[in-house]
Design an enzyme around this catalytic site. Structure first.
Site, PDB file in Angstrom:
ATOM      1  N   GLY A 188       0.807  -1.208   0.000  1.00  0.00           N
ATOM      2  CA  GLY A 188       0.000   0.000   0.000  1.00  0.00           C
ATOM      3  C   GLY A 188       0.843   1.263   0.000  1.00  0.00           C
ATOM      4  O   GLY A 188       1.912   1.302   0.604  1.00  0.00           O
ATOM      5  N   GLU A 443      -3.014 -10.084   6.522  1.00  0.00           N
ATOM      6  CA  GLU A 443      -2.575 -10.336   7.908  1.00  0.00           C
ATOM      7  C   GLU A 443      -2.737 -11.801   8.284  1.00  0.00           C
ATOM      8  O   GLU A 443      -3.136 -12.135   9.397  1.00  0.00           O
ATOM      9  CB  GLU A 443      -3.361  -9.478   8.928  1.00  0.00           C
TER      10      GLU A 443
END
Lengths: 692, 692
Positions: A188, A443
């Site tokens: 990101g 994650e």
């Protein structure tokens, strides 16, 4: 633009319906809100920040679904920068800033700066490196990202292909991408925004005897400038860009990046835990990543607390809308003048929404427990003592998997329960769905990480079998020892006696099932020595059962703990208990055979689950609107015609269509013989063709 | 734009991997393709049309995810018109045109013209009306839509609020929207494209004695011009427009429409089945909507056949990508040099994808059966004799619900099984997911319509109980009579003997379970007289079980019918049988308690399901790539980097990001102190602000 529709009203007044719903329940949603959302001053902070954002044109969400993906990044960057300016203007602290991001409800290109970027520098840089970098990060004169995942590797970090070769002569590392799959990917803020990156690369050191032969020391983090601070162009030897449109995250520039023999100084390697000696080229490792272990637990707690608010948002929309929406009269009614039923009164709608409403509370109490335990034991964690949260840390993988799956699936379940309008932009669920679908993967993939908790449970069960009388170190030891003592004489339990639900029995059977499945996994792996991969599905189910047990145990503990519930009125407490039972029995019914094959629950109880669930839903139904009100999701965040607090569903849907839809400003040429698209423009179809 | 990435290759060659996969299976995918896709010349037609579309710039899908929703409508209209011109140019027939729409893979603003619009006129207009309207429809000089759903009513058609009042003096109907919720809503092509609409409105006739008092004769269809044929502006008294962005259907202008005392002539009411006498104002109804009954079965068959291709598309992407993607070495392996495993070799990936692959075939054979039965009995249907397909017609509600749910959920299951890249635009599943999520709701909400099949089953069971020895009219009667005879002495069956799966027993237990649940529903409703609404969840489960039984029965019948499988090699036939077993046992395992509580299957068999499923997946795994190849989805339709036939996954993902992403053409100003967004433009942030 006045016309005859200005004076039309919906046949049934949604606002009056919601008022009647609210008057029909004795729950105080203010009281319950405070019970649920008092941590870190959440409620007043939310009220203060939402008031500011609502006034800013840049933060208006009205036209968001009409923007293209490139426009969404332009908007995301504009908002990210504006939020930074608002921090200065309003004197926001970090929690205020996070609240503003939460309310803006899009993944910001600046999001990584204070999370992965700053955290990695803070936790993994040497003191000297921190002194150099932190001020630049904190005044945002550089913008950072975290470049770990690659085109070819995500979960398996050890398999990363980007190389960082040590050049002992130049005292530099050489970053290089030997394959296309070595390209950094997904990271990101890297695509268009960042000036700097933490690059995780395989550290390669030359052999002492043969300097042309390199040995890998595994993935290590390097801090690297990737773009010129003035021109914002990539530095020579770097190819970097945005990976393009995705399911969600339209506002974020997830990026790709490759290196062609790109040189970085010795000081680029973050060296709190590992270092290459500048003179000798020798590799030293020091200490454990002890703090990371603690902060991962904290991050996982945040994921669960976030999941409950995401799910609460979908459920808020679904409950309010289905309380207002009417369709069909009661099929058994003979009275032709009877009004149509609110669709929330159909059990087939209830069974989809009310268990999810109950789930929001189940997630809540486990998230709270994780926060509490983390804060209480923070000092010992800092010193590397994890005894208090060791089990929790392990369980957190299973909980991340379960809770994000429940929330992601729950959004879609709510959407479908709303029928046709659930498919429209007025549902307010288009963006949240597209964005949140990332969570089951990021994650730690929700299927992959359940191996971690299963491995831990097998280890603990092995220890319990080997030392059945050892003093238990934690609740899990106690459970496993009890299981091993009782398994020979276990009788499947009743959880429903007549029309009475037995809460303690519920906790018992969830725990028993988890213990039994742990024992079976131990049996398969340790005794029968089956291959790990052949057990993966079984281990996934074990992790889920174990995590469900945690949610059940914590939910029950909170309801029976006077300290936790002293602020609740008896009515509210009683409705929350119905929610506990609904979550528990709904889960049990869905996985009924797992509860019978583990000898946890008797067949008689399983047989009456559907009727008991119907009765519990009837108990909760009158309080449903008040319960979702308690989650205190502001209309600005909901951004949903169907879920508005005031119930003006149809007025808002019509307003969006008739007054706010830019497509209605254009008149089209519908004649198939003509290539013209906009009537009278003579465009010949060229404008749209040029965009392909 | 040459750079150092031009010469980089992925670490593992996806093309070589897929070649090896294909060489590793003896299945002939051409042979299986022909078996699956020969109806109506599907395969050669697909090949012919795809070749034409691929060459047209306007039909390029490369930039589709970068377009805004308004742009998507511009594109949708441009393509709709171009397709019409291609019909003329290439001499396409109607099936060719439908194939082109299917391959273009977006909901076209012209889609309703030949479906709902033409079909309604053809089936419900009088001969005179047909003679007037059909030529205009067939030369596309008018563009039509079908305006039934309203803001306040979708499922409950009888509750529609739009009024059509007969004015006996003027001999006109007056269309009027008395409430905001009377607004027509969702109707495709109405928003910006259509010139005409079939408007379904409550027919209101004045009383003989009191002309001011109107009586409703229920919803009736009227054909109405809504826009000026030259200016394309709405006619006075009509408000019409596009409802705005939705989850999917970006290219379609779903619309809203209201009437303010809008007058239409007597001839507007479609009068094949119902008529208002022009002179007397009397209402006459004639005949049954018999043909509609038949054509609904045909439409439902199409939905199932479409669902199988949608699911096949998602599974094709998932199988090819997970066969190529590698992550982690075998955890039990000691060999450090062993390559990473293809993720399709993990049972946790298989269990998500391979049962869905099996499901594509399960859907196929039931869809085929429905088509066959419909064509075989077409003549008797035209005459109003539905005996042959009465059961099927009823079952079609349950099948629509089950099959579209399986496909919609299956897309997302496949997406998540692909991890990170599954969330990217390169998955090719973004558009198909957004569009297909409409299907569980449209053409009968998947939860609501299951009541229809349950009601039918209760009726049939009631008849069987009352006349247990009556000659059975159909297979369902036979099943129910058998059930009633045997239920006293039923022993739960084995479906797995040792490692042998018993196919006949599988069919038996699915049928038994459906019969037992039907009997329970009969018991609750007819004997215990429970309220209909209290049974809704039970009835939904019954419908699902019954529909699963249909899929199982037809799949098994096809595999044991020499005529159906004579063209298949023994290997292919054997792998299809493994798919049958996998679909059956996977379904059984997911709903295991339903199979035990109905006395269908014994506990021993349920206990061994997980291991049997693992073994079946291991049997199918080597053929997975060949099996998805057999569905013959062209790359143009897949539009997926991950699912490409040639396996060049990483090359294509990189190409999309690095060479085709327009966002990478812009350099941004990342300085939070500045309002400028595009670096050096001096834009002050105004362009994006102006779009909000």
């Amino acid at each position: 633009m006045s016309d005859f529709t200005d004076n039309l009203k919906p046949r049934h007044d949604g606002a009056a319906t919601l008022t009647a719903e609210r008057n029909g329940s004795l729950i105080s949603s203010d009281e319950l809100s405070k019970h649920l959302l008092s941590r870190d001053g959440f409620l007043p902070r939310q009220a203060r920040i939402v008031e500011i954002l609502e006034k800013e044109k840049l933060f208006s969400k009205n036209q968001q679904l009409n923007l293209s993906r490139p426009e969404r990044y332009h908007l995301g960057l504009a908002r990210a920068k504006a939020l930074r300016r608002m921090v200065e203007k309003h004197g926001w602290d970090h929690e205020d800033y996070r609240m503003a991001e939460y309310l803006t409800d899009e993944m910001s290109p600046f999001h990584l700066q204070m999370t992965m970027f700053a955290t990695t520098v803070r936790e993994q840089a040497s003191e000297e490196q921190k002194a150099y970098w932190m001020p630049k990060i904190l005044d945002w004169s550089i913008i950072g990202c975290y470049a770990q995942s690659e085109l070819g590797h995500g979960s398996n970090v050890k398999g990363l292909e980007t190389q960082a070769k040590w050049d002992p002569k130049a005292k530099e590392f050489v970053l290089h991408s030997p394959y296309l799959t070595a390209s950094k990917w997904w990271n990101g803020a890297m695509g268009r925004t960042a000036t700097h990156a933490i690059v995780v690369a395989q550290l390669l050191l030359p052999g002492k005897d043969n300097p042309a032969q390199f040995t890998s020391y595994g993935p290590q983090p390097f801090i690297v400038q990737i773009r010129d601070l003035k021109t914002h162009q990539p530095l020579p030897g770097i190819i970097v860009g945005d990976i393009g449109p995705k399911y969600g995250y339209a506002s974020m520039d997830n990026g790709y990046m490759l290196f062609d023999q790109f040189r970085i100084p010795h000081s680029a390697m973050l060296s709190r835990y590992a270092e290459v000696n500048n003179e000798t080229g020798a590799f030293t490792k020091r200490g454990h990543h002890a703090v990371l272990y603690g902060s991962l637990t904290f991050v996982r707690a945040q994921i669960i607390m976030h999941a409950r608010l995401i799910l609460a948002r979908a459920v808020t929309v679904a409950v309010r809308y289905t309380a207002i929406r009417r369709q069909f009269r009661n099929r058994d009614s003979k009275d032709e003048s009877e009004p149509e039923m609110a669709i929330l009164d159909y059990p087939t709608v209830q069974i989809r929404i009310l268990p999810l409403l109950a789930t929001t509370f189940a997630l809540h109490y486990t998230g709270e427990m994780m926060y509490d335990l983390y804060s209480r034991t923070r000092q010992s964690i800092e010193k590397g003592d994890f005894s208090a949260i060791a089990e929790l840390h392990s369980a957190s993988s299973g909980l991340k998997s379960l809770c994000t799956t429940l929330a992601a699936d729950g959004i879609e379940t709510c959407r479908r329960a709303m029928g046709g309008h659930g498919f429209g932009g007025g549902s307010g669920l288009v963006g949240i769905n597209a964005d949140y679908l990332s969570k089951p993967t990021v994650e730690g993939d929700n299927w992959m990480i359940t191996q971690q908790v299963a491995a831990y449970l097998i280890k603990k069960m092995t220890a319990a079998v080997e030392n059945p009388d050892a003093p238990p170190a934690d609740a899990l030891d106690e459970l496993f020892q009890m299981y091993l003592r009782d398994s020979g004489r276990r009788l499947p339990q009743n959880v429903v006696h007549g029309s009475e639900v037995d809460d303690e029995a519920i906790v018992d059977v969830f725990q028993w099932r988890a213990a039994d499945l742990s024992y079976r996994a131990y049996q398969s792996r340790i005794i029968e020595k089956k291959s790990w991969n052949s057990l993966l599905i079984q281990l996934h189910k074990l992790s889920r059962a174990y995590s469900e047990q945690i949610l059940i145990t914590n939910f029950h503990a909170a309801l029976t703990n006077p300290a936790s519930t002293s602020t609740l009125s008896p009515t509210t407490h009683s409705v929350l208990r119905s929610c506990f039972r609904l979550y528990a029995l709904f889960t049990m019914d869905n996985e009924a055979r797992s509860f019978s094959s583990t000898n946890a629950v008797c067949t008689d109880s399983l047989d009456v689950l559907p009727d008991t669930i119907l009765a519990l839903m009837a108990e909760i139904r009158p309080h449903a609107v008040k319960l979702v009100d308690s989650w205190a999701i502001p209309d600005y965040l909901l951004d949903s015609a169907l879920g508005r607090y005031d119930g003006k569903v149809y007025e808002k849907l019509f307003d969006m269509a008739h007054r706010q839809n830019p497509l209605n400003q254009v008149t089209f040429n519908r004649d198939w013989r003509s290539e013209e698209i906009v009537l009278g423009s003579g465009d010949g179809g060229k404008p749209i063709l040029s965009k392909l």
